[in-house]
Design a protein around this motif. Sequence first.
Motif, PDB file in Angstrom:
ATOM      1  N   ASP A   1     -11.178 -28.336 -17.167  1.00 27.67           N
ATOM      2  CA  ASP A   1     -11.175 -28.011 -18.599  1.00 27.67           C
ATOM      3  C   ASP A   1     -11.638 -26.570 -18.809  1.00 27.67           C
ATOM      4  O   ASP A   1     -12.512 -26.077 -18.085  1.00 27.67           O
ATOM      5  CB  ASP A   1     -12.110 -28.945 -19.373  1.00 27.67           C
ATOM      6  N   ASN A   2     -11.102 -25.929 -19.814  1.00 33.39           N
ATOM      7  CA  ASN A   2     -11.423 -24.525 -20.065  1.00 33.39           C
ATOM      8  C   ASN A   2     -12.725 -24.422 -20.883  1.00 33.39           C
ATOM      9  O   ASN A   2     -12.709 -24.135 -22.077  1.00 33.39           O
ATOM     10  CB  ASN A   2     -10.264 -23.844 -20.804  1.00 33.39           C
ATOM     11  N   VAL A   3     -13.835 -24.665 -20.207  1.00 31.52           N
ATOM     12  CA  VAL A   3     -15.152 -24.571 -20.847  1.00 31.52           C
ATOM     13  C   VAL A   3     -15.809 -23.272 -20.374  1.00 31.52           C
ATOM     14  O   VAL A   3     -15.848 -23.011 -19.174  1.00 31.52           O
ATOM     15  CB  VAL A   3     -16.048 -25.767 -20.464  1.00 31.52           C
ATOM     16  N   PRO A   4     -16.311 -22.441 -21.281  1.00 31.84           N
ATOM     17  CA  PRO A   4     -16.957 -21.192 -20.860  1.00 31.84           C
ATOM     18  C   PRO A   4     -18.063 -21.450 -19.836  1.00 31.84           C
ATOM     19  O   PRO A   4     -18.800 -22.435 -19.943  1.00 31.84           O
ATOM     20  CB  PRO A   4     -17.528 -20.625 -22.161  1.00 31.84           C
ATOM     21  N   TYR A   5     -18.185 -20.559 -18.865  1.00 31.07           N
ATOM     22  CA  TYR A   5     -19.135 -20.739 -17.777  1.00 31.07           C
ATOM     23  C   TYR A   5     -20.573 -20.885 -18.280  1.00 31.07           C
ATOM     24  O   TYR A   5     -21.315 -21.745 -17.816  1.00 31.07           O
ATOM     25  CB  TYR A   5     -19.027 -19.558 -16.799  1.00 31.07           C
ATOM     26  N   ASP A   6     -20.949 -20.047 -19.253  1.00 31.79           N
ATOM     27  CA  ASP A   6     -22.331 -20.130 -19.740  1.00 31.79           C
ATOM     28  C   ASP A   6     -22.602 -21.464 -20.441  1.00 31.79           C
ATOM     29  O   ASP A   6     -23.718 -21.997 -20.376  1.00 31.79           O
ATOM     30  CB  ASP A   6     -22.680 -18.949 -20.654  1.00 31.79           C
ATOM     31  N   GLU A   7     -21.571 -22.044 -21.073  1.00 27.04           N
ATOM     32  CA  GLU A   7     -21.726 -23.358 -21.708  1.00 27.04           C
ATOM     33  C   GLU A   7     -21.896 -24.447 -20.654  1.00 27.04           C
ATOM     34  O   GLU A   7     -22.707 -25.373 -20.819  1.00 27.04           O
ATOM     35  CB  GLU A   7     -20.508 -23.657 -22.600  1.00 27.04           C
ATOM     36  N   LEU A   8     -21.158 -24.331 -19.550  1.00 29.66           N
ATOM     37  CA  LEU A   8     -21.308 -25.291 -18.455  1.00 29.66           C
ATOM     38  C   LEU A   8     -22.721 -25.252 -17.885  1.00 29.66           C
ATOM     39  O   LEU A   8     -23.357 -26.293 -17.687  1.00 29.66           O
ATOM     40  CB  LEU A   8     -20.298 -24.992 -17.334  1.00 29.66           C
TER      41      LEU A   8
ATOM     42  N   GLN B   1     -27.024 -27.766 -16.220  1.00 31.03           N
ATOM     43  CA  GLN B   1     -28.298 -27.490 -15.552  1.00 31.03           C
ATOM     44  C   GLN B   1     -29.445 -27.128 -16.496  1.00 31.03           C
ATOM     45  O   GLN B   1     -30.577 -27.001 -16.033  1.00 31.03           O
ATOM     46  CB  GLN B   1     -28.117 -26.353 -14.543  1.00 31.03           C
ATOM     47  N   GLU B   2     -29.161 -26.951 -17.775  1.00 33.70           N
ATOM     48  CA  GLU B   2     -30.186 -26.522 -18.737  1.00 33.70           C
ATOM     49  C   GLU B   2     -30.813 -25.193 -18.311  1.00 33.70           C
ATOM     50  O   GLU B   2     -32.026 -24.999 -18.402  1.00 33.70           O
ATOM     51  CB  GLU B   2     -31.262 -27.599 -18.915  1.00 33.70           C
ATOM     52  N   LEU B   3     -29.968 -24.272 -17.867  1.00 31.36           N
ATOM     53  CA  LEU B   3     -30.433 -22.965 -17.401  1.00 31.36           C
ATOM     54  C   LEU B   3     -29.745 -21.850 -18.177  1.00 31.36           C
ATOM     55  O   LEU B   3     -28.638 -22.023 -18.693  1.00 31.36           O
ATOM     56  CB  LEU B   3     -30.134 -22.789 -15.909  1.00 31.36           C
ATOM     57  N   PRO B   4     -30.387 -20.671 -18.236  1.00 36.31           N
ATOM     58  CA  PRO B   4     -29.754 -19.512 -18.881  1.00 36.31           C
ATOM     59  C   PRO B   4     -28.730 -18.863 -17.957  1.00 36.31           C
ATOM     60  O   PRO B   4     -28.702 -19.127 -16.753  1.00 36.31           O
ATOM     61  CB  PRO B   4     -30.941 -18.561 -19.109  1.00 36.31           C
ATOM     62  N   THR B   5     -27.893 -18.032 -18.525  1.00 37.81           N
ATOM     63  CA  THR B   5     -26.977 -17.216 -17.720  1.00 37.81           C
ATOM     64  C   THR B   5     -27.265 -15.745 -17.996  1.00 37.81           C
ATOM     65  O   THR B   5     -26.357 -14.925 -18.121  1.00 37.81           O
ATOM     66  CB  THR B   5     -25.506 -17.543 -18.029  1.00 37.81           C
ATOM     67  N   THR B   6     -28.527 -15.422 -18.082  1.00 33.35           N
ATOM     68  CA  THR B   6     -28.968 -14.059 -18.358  1.00 33.35           C
ATOM     69  C   THR B   6     -29.056 -13.282 -17.059  1.00 33.35           C
ATOM     70  O   THR B   6     -29.668 -13.757 -16.090  1.00 33.35           O
ATOM     71  CB  THR B   6     -30.361 -14.071 -19.029  1.00 33.35           C
ATOM     72  N   LEU B   7     -28.491 -12.091 -17.029  1.00 32.29           N
ATOM     73  CA  LEU B   7     -28.577 -11.275 -15.826  1.00 32.29           C
ATOM     74  C   LEU B   7     -30.025 -10.876 -15.548  1.00 32.29           C
ATOM     75  O   LEU B   7     -30.801 -10.597 -16.470  1.00 32.29           O
ATOM     76  CB  LEU B   7     -27.720 -10.013 -15.971  1.00 32.29           C
ATOM     77  N   ILE B   8     -30.386 -10.873 -14.292  1.00 34.41           N
ATOM     78  CA  ILE B   8     -31.710 -10.425 -13.875  1.00 34.41           C
ATOM     79  C   ILE B   8     -31.771  -8.921 -14.086  1.00 34.41           C
ATOM     80  O   ILE B   8     -30.865  -8.185 -13.698  1.00 34.41           O
ATOM     81  CB  ILE B   8     -31.952 -10.812 -12.404  1.00 34.41           C
TER      82      ILE B   8
ATOM     83  N   ILE C   1     -25.469 -33.339  -7.334  1.00 33.94           N
ATOM     84  CA  ILE C   1     -25.173 -31.922  -7.495  1.00 33.94           C
ATOM     85  C   ILE C   1     -24.480 -31.735  -8.847  1.00 33.94           C
ATOM     86  O   ILE C   1     -23.559 -32.476  -9.182  1.00 33.94           O
ATOM     87  CB  ILE C   1     -24.268 -31.438  -6.345  1.00 33.94           C
ATOM     88  N   ASN C   2     -24.934 -30.744  -9.600  1.00 36.60           N
ATOM     89  CA  ASN C   2     -24.461 -30.450 -10.952  1.00 36.60           C
ATOM     90  C   ASN C   2     -24.984 -31.465 -11.965  1.00 36.60           C
ATOM     91  O   ASN C   2     -24.248 -32.267 -12.541  1.00 36.60           O
ATOM     92  CB  ASN C   2     -22.929 -30.327 -11.014  1.00 36.60           C
ATOM     93  N   SER C   3     -26.298 -31.408 -12.159  1.00 35.62           N
ATOM     94  CA  SER C   3     -26.992 -32.193 -13.177  1.00 35.62           C
ATOM     95  C   SER C   3     -28.271 -31.454 -13.547  1.00 35.62           C
ATOM     96  O   SER C   3     -28.675 -30.533 -12.837  1.00 35.62           O
ATOM     97  CB  SER C   3     -27.304 -33.598 -12.655  1.00 35.62           C
ATOM     98  N   PRO C   4     -28.943 -31.842 -14.628  1.00 33.98           N
ATOM     99  CA  PRO C   4     -30.129 -31.098 -15.076  1.00 33.98           C
ATOM    100  C   PRO C   4     -31.352 -31.214 -14.176  1.00 33.98           C
ATOM    101  O   PRO C   4     -32.393 -30.637 -14.471  1.00 33.98           O
ATOM    102  CB  PRO C   4     -30.416 -31.704 -16.455  1.00 33.98           C
TER     103      PRO C   4
ATOM    104  N   LYS D   1     -35.749 -29.073 -18.742  1.00 33.03           N
ATOM    105  CA  LYS D   1     -36.522 -29.011 -19.990  1.00 33.03           C
ATOM    106  C   LYS D   1     -37.739 -29.926 -19.966  1.00 33.03           C
ATOM    107  O   LYS D   1     -38.816 -29.539 -20.443  1.00 33.03           O
ATOM    108  CB  LYS D   1     -35.617 -29.342 -21.182  1.00 33.03           C
ATOM    109  N   THR D   2     -37.609 -31.124 -19.411  1.00 34.60           N
ATOM    110  CA  THR D   2     -38.764 -32.017 -19.395  1.00 34.60           C
ATOM    111  C   THR D   2     -39.817 -31.539 -18.404  1.00 34.60           C
ATOM    112  O   THR D   2     -41.015 -31.750 -18.605  1.00 34.60           O
ATOM    113  CB  THR D   2     -38.379 -33.479 -19.105  1.00 34.60           C
ATOM    114  N   PHE D   3     -39.400 -30.869 -17.328  1.00 31.27           N
ATOM    115  CA  PHE D   3     -40.361 -30.293 -16.383  1.00 31.27           C
ATOM    116  C   PHE D   3     -41.174 -29.193 -17.061  1.00 31.27           C
ATOM    117  O   PHE D   3     -42.410 -29.143 -16.936  1.00 31.27           O
ATOM    118  CB  PHE D   3     -39.637 -29.742 -15.162  1.00 31.27           C
ATOM    119  N   ILE D   4     -40.500 -28.317 -17.773  1.00 31.21           N
ATOM    120  CA  ILE D   4     -41.197 -27.242 -18.490  1.00 31.21           C
ATOM    121  C   ILE D   4     -42.195 -27.833 -19.483  1.00 31.21           C
ATOM    122  O   ILE D   4     -43.329 -27.357 -19.616  1.00 31.21           O
ATOM    123  CB  ILE D   4     -40.182 -26.318 -19.188  1.00 31.21           C
ATOM    124  N   LYS D   5     -41.788 -28.903 -20.156  1.00 26.99           N
ATOM    125  CA  LYS D   5     -42.682 -29.574 -21.110  1.00 26.99           C
ATOM    126  C   LYS D   5     -43.894 -30.170 -20.390  1.00 26.99           C
ATOM    127  O   LYS D   5     -45.033 -30.058 -20.863  1.00 26.99           O
ATOM    128  CB  LYS D   5     -41.897 -30.662 -21.846  1.00 26.99           C
TER     129      LYS D   5
END
Length: 424
Positions: free
Chosen positions: A99-106, A111-118, A264-267, A402-406
């Motif tokens: 499916d054509n889902v934007p990478y950052d949305e995936l 994974q509940e992670l950002p796609t911000t460049l280091i 593999i590929n879960s939060p 997210k629950t780990f951070i909490k």
Amino acid sequence: MNRSIKEEKKMLRWSDEAVGEKIVNIVVSLNEQAQKLYSQEVATASYSDVKPSLFSFDKIGDELDEVENALLSKEGHEGEYMRAMTNGFRYFARSLQGDNVPYDELIANIQELPTTLITNQQIEHARDLVEKGLSDIGYKGNLFEKTAAWRSDTLIDPEQVTTVAEKFRETSKLGTMKRVVELPEEDGIDWIKSTRGVFWSGYSKYTGSFRGNLTFNIDRPWTEPILAQIMAHEGYPGHQAFYCRWDYLYQQGRLPLEASYYLINSPTNALFEGGPETALSFLGWDDVNEETPGVTDEQKQQYLLARNYLDYQRMFTTNACYLYNLGKVSKEETIDYLINRGGITEIEANNAFRFFSDPIQKTYFPCYYYGRWMVGNAYKETPKEKRKEYFTILYDTPHTTKTFIKAISKLHGEEFNAFHTMKQ
């Protein structure tokens, strides 16, 4: 605790009886689809007896609808965990189907992670740590010259990699049992072998009944300090320890059916890779102030340098992963960036590209760096008197990012900014 598994299996559930089976069925059925489409195993552990019965994405989707409806009113940590996981399953299924889902949305949903460049500032800080480590043990010249000399001096002959790895096995297991987490007496790694032609560096295969095997890719160059890091990652207190501990907890009725697997590929991925990425630090092998029988202060200097070096490289590979998958650079530009900006060898640069351009692994790769960041920062900020609670959160409690951070925020009594800055 009685570490031998002799008693009858118990069952812990976080949802109504049928829902737990449906969740695991979705997981193992996604595994069937991944194997059919890409010849890859994605459910690398499943401790229950639930077998796949959903042989199309439509059936998986229908089952997801039923599970999500059943979880709408589920409160607390259990509800938050299961809803995040099922949301991740849906996005992973969409990705598997193309499916054509934007990478950052995936990445945000799987994974509940950002796609911000280091940032360059973070990279420069990591570079400074590597430079200092090299200088402290006597290397001179620019970074490239010092790194090349260090790697040459500590290089292992490819045919000796598994022999050297074997030397770490028992020492790291003893350290794990003493400092990190207890394992059942049946636990063990049956063999350590080498391979070629793959894009990964090391692989931990859980075979069940508390046993596992390790494989190392000898196409890439190995040094003793780097192998120590990867051995702790794949073995103890890394993947083998995680797999075995979860299996033990499930058999004891302390891990719920709804979390009785690794996908593999879960939060959960940032914890599963972030823990192993920080595993050598859990052993105290990079800290001269920690008592670690069998590991000298000189070795600790080398291991700390190797950790900083791997972190520095991971910044470039993670940025390259994002730049490529967000469609900002070509394959050729990506590999050039890794080699000429990151100082990564041609073999390792090409392997990294094969890894993060793979149809399945492209949405997994970010969890290594961000997991290392999140789990490593949480560990560094946890006082020694709270380490036992920290390891209970990490090893014994099903968590998403997210629950780990909490949970870490609650442990520390203040907000935990997992991705704000990389503390060293």
